[in-house]
Design a protein around this motif. Structure first.
Motif, mmCIF file in Angstrom:
data_model
loop_
_atom_site.group_PDB
_atom_site.id
_atom_site.type_symbol
_atom_site.label_atom_id
_atom_site.label_comp_id
_atom_site.label_asym_id
_atom_site.label_seq_id
_atom_site.Cartn_x
_atom_site.Cartn_y
_atom_site.Cartn_z
ATOM 1 N N ILE A 157 -8.938 1.804 -16.657
ATOM 2 C CA ILE A 157 -7.378 1.471 -16.114
ATOM 3 C C ILE A 157 -8.066 2.437 -14.684
ATOM 4 O O ILE A 157 -8.416 3.306 -15.383
ATOM 5 N N THR A 158 -7.242 1.902 -13.345
ATOM 6 C CA THR A 158 -7.415 2.687 -12.128
ATOM 7 C C THR A 158 -5.579 2.922 -11.804
ATOM 8 O O THR A 158 -5.316 2.191 -11.868
ATOM 9 N N LEU A 159 -6.063 3.715 -10.736
ATOM 10 C CA LEU A 159 -5.494 4.427 -10.365
ATOM 11 C C LEU A 159 -5.697 4.450 -8.401
ATOM 12 O O LEU A 159 -6.356 5.062 -8.062
ATOM 13 N N TYR A 160 -5.002 3.665 -8.005
ATOM 14 C CA TYR A 160 -4.818 3.027 -6.258
ATOM 15 C C TYR A 160 -3.896 3.831 -5.664
ATOM 16 O O TYR A 160 -2.557 2.866 -6.530
ATOM 17 N N VAL A 161 -3.768 4.914 -4.568
ATOM 18 C CA VAL A 161 -2.422 5.440 -4.284
ATOM 19 C C VAL A 161 -2.309 5.469 -2.761
ATOM 20 O O VAL A 161 -3.556 5.635 -2.437
ATOM 21 N N ASP A 162 -2.012 4.476 -1.928
ATOM 22 C CA ASP A 162 -1.218 4.584 -0.672
ATOM 23 C C ASP A 162 -1.403 5.647 -0.507
ATOM 24 O O ASP A 162 0.108 6.335 -0.458
ATOM 25 N N ALA A 163 -1.795 6.798 0.296
ATOM 26 C CA ALA A 163 -1.480 7.598 0.593
ATOM 27 C C ALA A 163 -1.594 8.714 0.965
ATOM 28 O O ALA A 163 -1.135 9.989 1.841
ATOM 29 N N ASP A 164 -1.457 7.995 2.618
ATOM 30 C CA ASP A 164 -1.066 8.653 4.077
ATOM 31 C C ASP A 164 0.484 9.197 3.487
ATOM 32 O O ASP A 164 0.417 10.597 4.624
ATOM 33 N N ALA A 165 0.950 8.501 3.250
ATOM 34 C CA ALA A 165 2.841 9.478 3.168
ATOM 35 C C ALA A 165 3.602 9.419 2.138
ATOM 36 O O ALA A 165 4.523 9.353 1.054
ATOM 37 N N CYS A 166 2.135 9.935 1.228
ATOM 38 C CA CYS A 166 2.937 9.835 -0.780
ATOM 39 C C CYS A 166 3.120 11.155 -0.880
ATOM 40 O O CYS A 166 2.285 12.084 -0.501
ATOM 41 N N VAL B 56 -10.271 4.521 4.910
ATOM 42 C CA VAL B 56 -10.491 3.837 5.570
ATOM 43 C C VAL B 56 -10.741 3.595 6.831
ATOM 44 O O VAL B 56 -10.223 4.735 7.161
ATOM 45 N N GLY B 57 -10.889 2.389 7.662
ATOM 46 C CA GLY B 57 -10.765 2.596 9.310
ATOM 47 C C GLY B 57 -9.258 2.965 9.111
ATOM 48 O O GLY B 57 -8.727 2.515 9.087
ATOM 49 N N SER B 58 -9.178 2.827 10.827
ATOM 50 C CA SER B 58 -8.172 3.441 11.324
ATOM 51 C C SER B 58 -7.415 1.716 11.766
ATOM 52 O O SER B 58 -6.041 1.732 12.150
ATOM 53 N N GLY B 59 -8.008 0.323 11.006
ATOM 54 C CA GLY B 59 -7.590 -0.299 11.939
ATOM 55 C C GLY B 59 -5.493 -1.017 10.876
ATOM 56 O O GLY B 59 -5.785 0.136 9.961
ATOM 57 N N PHE B 60 -5.288 -2.200 11.680
ATOM 58 C CA PHE B 60 -3.735 -1.515 10.961
ATOM 59 C C PHE B 60 -4.203 -2.125 9.319
ATOM 60 O O PHE B 60 -4.564 -3.216 9.534
ATOM 61 N N ASP B 61 -3.280 -1.679 8.451
ATOM 62 C CA ASP B 61 -3.262 -2.391 7.643
ATOM 63 C C ASP B 61 -4.652 -2.007 6.977
ATOM 64 O O ASP B 61 -4.934 -2.751 5.490
ATOM 65 N N ALA B 62 -5.420 -1.517 7.597
ATOM 66 C CA ALA B 62 -6.706 -1.084 6.018
ATOM 67 C C ALA B 62 -6.853 -0.800 5.222
ATOM 68 O O ALA B 62 -7.522 -0.784 4.474
ATOM 69 N N ALA B 63 -5.576 0.531 5.006
ATOM 70 C CA ALA B 63 -5.905 1.177 3.286
ATOM 71 C C ALA B 63 -5.325 -0.278 2.464
ATOM 72 O O ALA B 63 -5.895 0.049 1.436
ATOM 73 N N ASP B 64 -4.464 -0.568 2.971
ATOM 74 C CA ASP B 64 -3.346 -1.576 2.521
ATOM 75 C C ASP B 64 -4.776 -2.686 1.519
ATOM 76 O O ASP B 64 -4.656 -2.965 0.446
ATOM 77 N N ASP B 65 -5.319 -3.221 2.730
ATOM 78 C CA ASP B 65 -6.338 -4.146 3.023
ATOM 79 C C ASP B 65 -6.923 -3.581 1.860
ATOM 80 O O ASP B 65 -7.824 -4.478 0.360
ATOM 81 N N TRP B 66 -7.480 -2.019 1.814
ATOM 82 C CA TRP B 66 -9.521 -1.899 0.705
ATOM 83 C C TRP B 66 -7.802 -1.895 -0.444
ATOM 84 O O TRP B 66 -8.980 -2.168 -1.408
ATOM 85 N N ILE B 67 -6.504 -1.115 -0.849
ATOM 86 C CA ILE B 67 -6.614 -1.401 -2.507
ATOM 87 C C ILE B 67 -5.809 -2.661 -3.044
ATOM 88 O O ILE B 67 -6.121 -3.327 -3.900
ATOM 89 N N ALA B 68 -5.668 -3.928 -1.622
ATOM 90 C CA ALA B 68 -4.957 -5.121 -2.486
ATOM 91 C C ALA B 68 -6.369 -5.784 -3.398
ATOM 92 O O ALA B 68 -5.765 -6.982 -3.835
ATOM 93 N N GLU B 69 -6.580 -5.413 -2.290
ATOM 94 C CA GLU B 69 -9.277 -6.560 -2.384
ATOM 95 C C GLU B 69 -9.265 -5.886 -4.032
ATOM 96 O O GLU B 69 -10.212 -6.444 -5.204
ATOM 97 N N ARG B 70 -8.242 -4.547 -4.382
ATOM 98 C CA ARG B 70 -8.876 -3.878 -5.721
ATOM 99 C C ARG B 70 -7.957 -4.324 -6.603
ATOM 100 O O ARG B 70 -8.293 -4.219 -7.776
ATOM 101 N N ALA B 71 -7.150 -4.531 -6.173
ATOM 102 C CA ALA B 71 -5.582 -4.544 -7.141
ATOM 103 C C ALA B 71 -5.535 -6.209 -8.723
ATOM 104 O O ALA B 71 -6.299 -6.933 -8.493
ATOM 105 N N ARG B 72 -5.399 -5.526 -9.361
ATOM 106 C CA ARG B 72 -5.417 -6.543 -10.559
ATOM 107 C C ARG B 72 -5.136 -5.944 -11.926
ATOM 108 O O ARG B 72 -4.173 -5.516 -12.303
ATOM 109 N N ARG B 73 -5.225 -6.705 -12.859
ATOM 110 C CA ARG B 73 -4.829 -5.905 -14.128
ATOM 111 C C ARG B 73 -5.631 -5.151 -14.861
ATOM 112 O O ARG B 73 -6.453 -5.271 -15.011
ATOM 113 N N GLY B 74 -4.646 -4.418 -15.172
ATOM 114 C CA GLY B 74 -5.357 -2.291 -15.513
ATOM 115 C C GLY B 74 -4.972 -1.396 -14.686
ATOM 116 O O GLY B 74 -5.401 -0.700 -14.801
#
Length: 162
Positions: free
Chosen positions: A8-17, A55-73
């Motif tokens: 099980i892996t947790l991914y936190v969109d952390a900037d405003a969490c 991640v880089g400061s590009g728009f949605d860079a953190a979202d893209d990094w997380i979304a690329e790794r999102a999966r069951r589990g």
């Protein structure tokens, strides 16, 4: 049986969490790996189960990094509805910081509401933001995260700890 149990892996969109301390506590109790993803350097506890990802400061860079790794589990913690939608579609469990789970059924409605509110704000109809984060939100979140981890463990996923 030589098959590896997928962790099980947790991914936190952390900037405003607002629930990072709670995430660290629950993850530590369950031995689950946490990736704290942000656009800027954030302090994280010195713990082999907690990894900071800047991640880089590009728009949605953190979202893209997380979304690329999102999966069951995987469990994704975010208040970002478009990111939640991407992760739900990828099979991840997604929980908002208030403890509200995003599901296939709820994420479409949440996106529609978000777009409507964005339009109303643009027209000056709505000027307030979301209600302040409360202690009840915090405890609802703790419970939702615990439930999600236990459900994945019952489904055959394991902790990230050796």
């Amino acid at each position: 049986m030589n098959e590896m149990v997928q962790p099980i892996t947790l991914y936190v969109d952390a900037d405003a969490c607002p629930v990072k301390p709670e995430i660290y506590r629950v993850a530590g109790r369950h031995g689950v790996k946490v990736f704290v993803v942000s656009n800027a350097f954030l302090q994280v506890p010195q713990d082999p189960l907690i990894e900071r990802v800047v991640v880089g400061s590009g728009f949605d860079a953190a979202d893209d990094w997380i979304a690329e790794r999102a999966r069951r589990g995987a469990i994704v913690i975010t208040a970002d509805i478009p990111l939640a939608s991407r992760c739900v579609k990828a099979g991840a469990d997604v929980i908002g910081p208030t403890g509200k789970p995003f599901t296939e059924a709820s994420v479409g409605m949440a996106l529609a509401s978000r777009n409507l509110m964005e339009d109303l704000r643009a027209m000056g109809e709505v000027t307030g933001g979301p209600k302040p984060f409360s202690q009840k939100d915090r405890s609802t979140f703790l419970s939702a995260l615990d439930v999600a981890i236990n459900r994945l463990k019952r489904a055959g996923f394991g902790s990230g700890a050796p």
